[in-house]
Design a protein around this motif. Structure first.
Motif, mmCIF file in Angstrom:
data_model
loop_
_atom_site.group_PDB
_atom_site.id
_atom_site.type_symbol
_atom_site.label_atom_id
_atom_site.label_comp_id
_atom_site.label_asym_id
_atom_site.label_seq_id
_atom_site.Cartn_x
_atom_site.Cartn_y
_atom_site.Cartn_z
ATOM 1 N N THR A 95 0.851 -1.192 0.000
ATOM 2 C CA THR A 95 0.000 0.000 0.000
ATOM 3 C C THR A 95 0.890 1.247 0.000
ATOM 4 O OG1 THR A 95 -0.105 0.196 2.408
ATOM 5 C CG2 THR A 95 -1.785 -1.202 1.333
ATOM 6 N N PRO A 96 0.360 2.357 -0.483
ATOM 7 C CA PRO A 96 1.140 3.598 -0.454
ATOM 8 C C PRO A 96 1.599 3.987 0.955
ATOM 9 C CG PRO A 96 -0.711 3.849 -1.927
ATOM 10 C CD PRO A 96 -0.896 2.529 -1.218
ATOM 11 N N LEU A 144 5.809 1.602 -14.616
ATOM 12 C CA LEU A 144 6.690 0.749 -13.811
ATOM 13 C C LEU A 144 5.963 0.120 -12.628
ATOM 14 C CD1 LEU A 144 9.884 2.990 -13.923
ATOM 15 C CD2 LEU A 144 9.296 1.051 -15.381
ATOM 16 N N VAL A 145 4.823 0.703 -12.260
ATOM 17 C CA VAL A 145 3.952 0.132 -11.235
ATOM 18 C C VAL A 145 2.517 0.250 -11.730
ATOM 19 C CG1 VAL A 145 5.508 0.723 -9.317
ATOM 20 C CG2 VAL A 145 3.628 2.282 -9.907
ATOM 21 N N ALA A 146 1.624 -0.517 -11.105
ATOM 22 C CA ALA A 146 0.200 -0.462 -11.429
ATOM 23 C C ALA A 146 -0.589 -0.311 -10.141
ATOM 24 C CB ALA A 146 -0.232 -1.726 -12.172
ATOM 25 N N ARG A 147 -1.716 0.294 -10.270
ATOM 26 C CA ARG A 147 -2.611 0.490 -9.127
ATOM 27 C C ARG A 147 -3.610 -0.659 -9.097
ATOM 28 N NH1 ARG A 147 -5.261 6.082 -7.280
ATOM 29 N NH2 ARG A 147 -7.027 5.235 -6.147
ATOM 30 N N GLN A 148 -3.788 -1.275 -7.927
ATOM 31 C CA GLN A 148 -4.752 -2.364 -7.754
ATOM 32 C C GLN A 148 -5.813 -1.911 -6.771
ATOM 33 O OE1 GLN A 148 -1.604 -5.787 -7.272
ATOM 34 N NE2 GLN A 148 -3.663 -6.654 -7.354
ATOM 35 N N GLU A 149 -7.044 -1.864 -7.241
ATOM 36 C CA GLU A 149 -8.155 -1.478 -6.374
ATOM 37 C C GLU A 149 -8.440 -2.594 -5.368
ATOM 38 O OE1 GLU A 149 -9.401 1.565 -6.572
ATOM 39 O OE2 GLU A 149 -8.244 2.022 -8.385
ATOM 40 N N ASP A 150 -8.869 -2.200 -4.183
ATOM 41 C CA ASP A 150 -9.271 -3.161 -3.154
ATOM 42 C C ASP A 150 -10.737 -3.509 -3.398
ATOM 43 O OD1 ASP A 150 -10.184 -4.410 -0.794
ATOM 44 O OD2 ASP A 150 -8.698 -3.360 0.410
ATOM 45 N N ASN A 151 -11.027 -4.785 -3.615
ATOM 46 C CA ASN A 151 -12.409 -5.209 -3.900
ATOM 47 C C ASN A 151 -13.349 -4.961 -2.724
ATOM 48 O OD1 ASN A 151 -11.639 -6.087 -6.428
ATOM 49 N ND2 ASN A 151 -11.212 -8.169 -5.723
ATOM 50 N N LYS A 152 -12.824 -4.969 -1.506
ATOM 51 C CA LYS A 152 -13.652 -4.805 -0.315
ATOM 52 C C LYS A 152 -13.868 -3.337 0.041
ATOM 53 C CE LYS A 152 -11.867 -9.114 1.471
ATOM 54 N NZ LYS A 152 -10.903 -9.707 2.358
ATOM 55 N N ARG A 198 -13.413 0.374 -1.776
ATOM 56 C CA ARG A 198 -13.095 1.119 -2.993
ATOM 57 C C ARG A 198 -12.159 2.309 -2.730
ATOM 58 N NH1 ARG A 198 -14.801 -1.191 -7.049
ATOM 59 N NH2 ARG A 198 -16.766 -1.377 -8.083
ATOM 60 N N ARG A 199 -12.086 2.761 -1.489
ATOM 61 C CA ARG A 199 -11.200 3.883 -1.159
ATOM 62 C C ARG A 199 -9.749 3.423 -1.038
ATOM 63 N NH1 ARG A 199 -13.741 5.406 4.253
ATOM 64 N NH2 ARG A 199 -13.830 3.162 4.204
ATOM 65 N N SER A 200 -9.532 2.157 -0.860
ATOM 66 C CA SER A 200 -8.195 1.612 -0.669
ATOM 67 C C SER A 200 -7.659 1.017 -1.962
ATOM 68 C CB SER A 200 -8.197 0.519 0.402
ATOM 69 O OG SER A 200 -8.559 1.060 1.644
ATOM 70 N N TYR A 201 -6.356 1.074 -2.083
ATOM 71 C CA TYR A 201 -5.703 0.449 -3.234
ATOM 72 C C TYR A 201 -4.274 0.095 -2.852
ATOM 73 C CZ TYR A 201 -3.487 4.988 -4.095
ATOM 74 O OH TYR A 201 -2.765 6.146 -3.963
ATOM 75 N N SER A 202 -3.701 -0.775 -3.662
ATOM 76 C CA SER A 202 -2.309 -1.183 -3.491
ATOM 77 C C SER A 202 -1.539 -0.820 -4.749
ATOM 78 C CB SER A 202 -2.212 -2.690 -3.250
ATOM 79 O OG SER A 202 -2.847 -3.042 -2.051
#
Length: 167
Positions: free
Chosen positions: A74-75, A101-109, A111-115
């Motif tokens: 996570t950020p 060089l990196v990608a954003r992955q949304e948190d399925n549970k 929506r405000r969170s991502y990795s």
């Protein structure tokens, strides 16, 4: 950050000692030289990374992601591990996202969170840099015999502990 290139000589330190109590000129000289050496090492690393199209902060983010088993973090975790603010980390991540060089992955549970995940292009960039980086570190460190390196590290860690006097 200002990086003092012109370290004070004995005459300048004497002037300060005449004005301020407790000036230990030798301690000041040693302290400023250690700061200057650290700055020069960081500048040298920056110049090297620039030859690979990277800045030090962005490189560290890629390295931190590669350290993870799933190449993801996570950020906020990245900011904590890198010792920077979340705002600084956001800027680093945005540049890495832009360059693929990196990608954003949304948190399925949530929506405000991502990795953030290291991409194949990010791994390729590390695969380009690291084989060039490690021999340079080895060569630089070979200037000091290994037993002395261990002692130097112990001494620097003692200084790090004492750095709390500035807090």
């Amino acid at each position: 950050m200002l990086q003092l290139k012109d370290l004070p000589d004995a005459k300048v330190l004497k002037k300060f000692a005449e004005r301020y109590e407790d000036v230990d000129s030798l301690s000041v000289t040693h302290f400023l030289n250690i700061l200057r050496i650290g700055t020069e090492l960081a500048e040298s690393l920056d110049r090297f990374l620039a030859t690979h199209g990277l800045l030090q902060g962005r490189w560290w983010v890629l390295v931190l992601l590669m350290r993870e088993d799933d190449l993801t973090s996570t950020p906020s975790e990245l900011a904590d591990k890198a010792g920077v603010s979340r705002a600084t980390m956001s800027g680093l991540i945005n540049g890495l996202l832009r360059d693929g060089l990196v990608a954003r992955q949304e948190d399925n549970k949530d929506r405000r969170s991502y990795s953030i995940r290291l991409t194949a292009a990010g791994q390729d960039k590390l695969d380009e840099v690291m084989p060039d980086y490690y021999p340079r570190v080895k060569k630089m460190m070979s200037a000091i015999p290994e037993p002395q390196r261990e002692e130097l590290l112990k001494q620097l860690l003692l200084l790090k502990e004492q750095s709390k006097v500035f807090d």
